[in-house]
Design a protein around this motif. Structure first.
Motif, short mmCIF file in Angstrom:
data_model
loop_
_atom_site.label_atom_id
_atom_site.label_comp_id
_atom_site.label_asym_id
_atom_site.label_seq_id
_atom_site.Cartn_x
_atom_site.Cartn_y
_atom_site.Cartn_z
N ARG A 139 0.84 -1.21 0.00
CA ARG A 139 0.00 0.00 0.00
C ARG A 139 0.87 1.26 0.00
N ALA A 141 2.11 1.82 -3.44
CA ALA A 141 1.03 2.35 -4.28
C ALA A 141 0.81 3.83 -4.00
N ASP A 142 0.90 4.23 -2.73
CA ASP A 142 0.77 5.64 -2.38
C ASP A 142 1.88 6.47 -3.01
N LEU A 187 3.42 5.80 -5.79
CA LEU A 187 3.09 5.93 -7.22
C LEU A 187 2.11 7.07 -7.46
N ARG A 188 1.07 7.14 -6.63
CA ARG A 188 0.07 8.21 -6.80
C ARG A 188 0.67 9.58 -6.54
N SER A 215 4.40 5.45 -12.87
CA SER A 215 3.49 4.40 -13.30
C SER A 215 3.92 3.03 -12.79
N GLU A 216 5.16 2.93 -12.29
CA GLU A 216 5.65 1.63 -11.87
C GLU A 216 6.77 1.81 -10.85
N VAL A 266 4.96 -2.98 -8.26
CA VAL A 266 3.63 -2.38 -8.23
C VAL A 266 3.50 -1.50 -9.47
N ARG A 291 0.87 0.94 -11.84
CA ARG A 291 -0.36 1.72 -11.87
C ARG A 291 -0.64 2.06 -13.32
N HIS A 292 -1.82 1.69 -13.79
CA HIS A 292 -2.22 2.03 -15.15
C HIS A 292 -2.97 3.35 -15.12
N VAL A 293 -2.45 4.30 -15.87
CA VAL A 293 -3.05 5.63 -15.92
C VAL A 293 -3.77 5.77 -17.25
#
Length: 153
Positions: free
Chosen positions: A13, A16-17, A19-20, A25-26, A38, A40-42
């Motif tokens: 988590r 993931a935070d 990344l945001r 994106s990765e 991890v 993240r698809h944008v």
């Protein structure tokens, strides 16, 4: 788990935070024989069609005149041009006093402005001593390589 690899849901988590927060994106963490990746698809930005009334001709003329004036300044021997593409800032931070003003005397190597490129602020320094006679940009203005920024006489 049969594989023996232990995953920490809180750590995933946290990745993931990150990344945001950073618009990455990765992210991948490798430690000995363990690996956590991890992704993240944008979604690509949606295009929105905006129909606007045509601008009056009188509003375009001042912009054309200022562009012509900037081009004339680019030929001036004291013109300082942008060494890169980015966003120009005349002060070290919002609300702070600008590095220079028209009429200011500057020393060779003195910081004149900043150009942000790829999240890095680059100092643009005076190539020689002189007086600032024109400032051709405003804070927050996107600039191109070779674009005239100011005139130093």
């Amino acid at each position: 788990m049969a594989s023996g690899i232990q995953f920490d849901p809180a750590a995933i988590r946290a990745l993931a935070d990150i990344l945001r927060e950073t618009d990455l994106s990765e992210i991948e963490i490798v430690e000995k024989d363990s690996r956590v990746r991890v992704v993240r698809h944008v979604a690509p930005p949606q295009q929105v069609m905006v129909h606007a009334a045509p601008a009056p001709v009188a509003a375009v003329a001042p912009a054309a005149a200022s562009a012509a004036a900037a081009e004339a300044e680019a030929d001036h021997p004291g013109t300082v041009t942008s060494p890169m593409v980015g966003v120009a800032y005349l002060a070290p931070e919002p609300g702070a006093a600008p590095f220079i003003q028209i009429g200011a005397k500057v020393a060779q190597g003195q910081t004149l402005l900043l150009i942000e490129a790829m999240k890095t602020f680059n100092q643009i320094r005076a190539p020689r001593a002189g007086t600032i006679t024109r400032i051709l940009i405003e804070t927050g203005t996107p600039v191109e390589f070779g674009e005239a920024l100011l005139v130093l006489e």
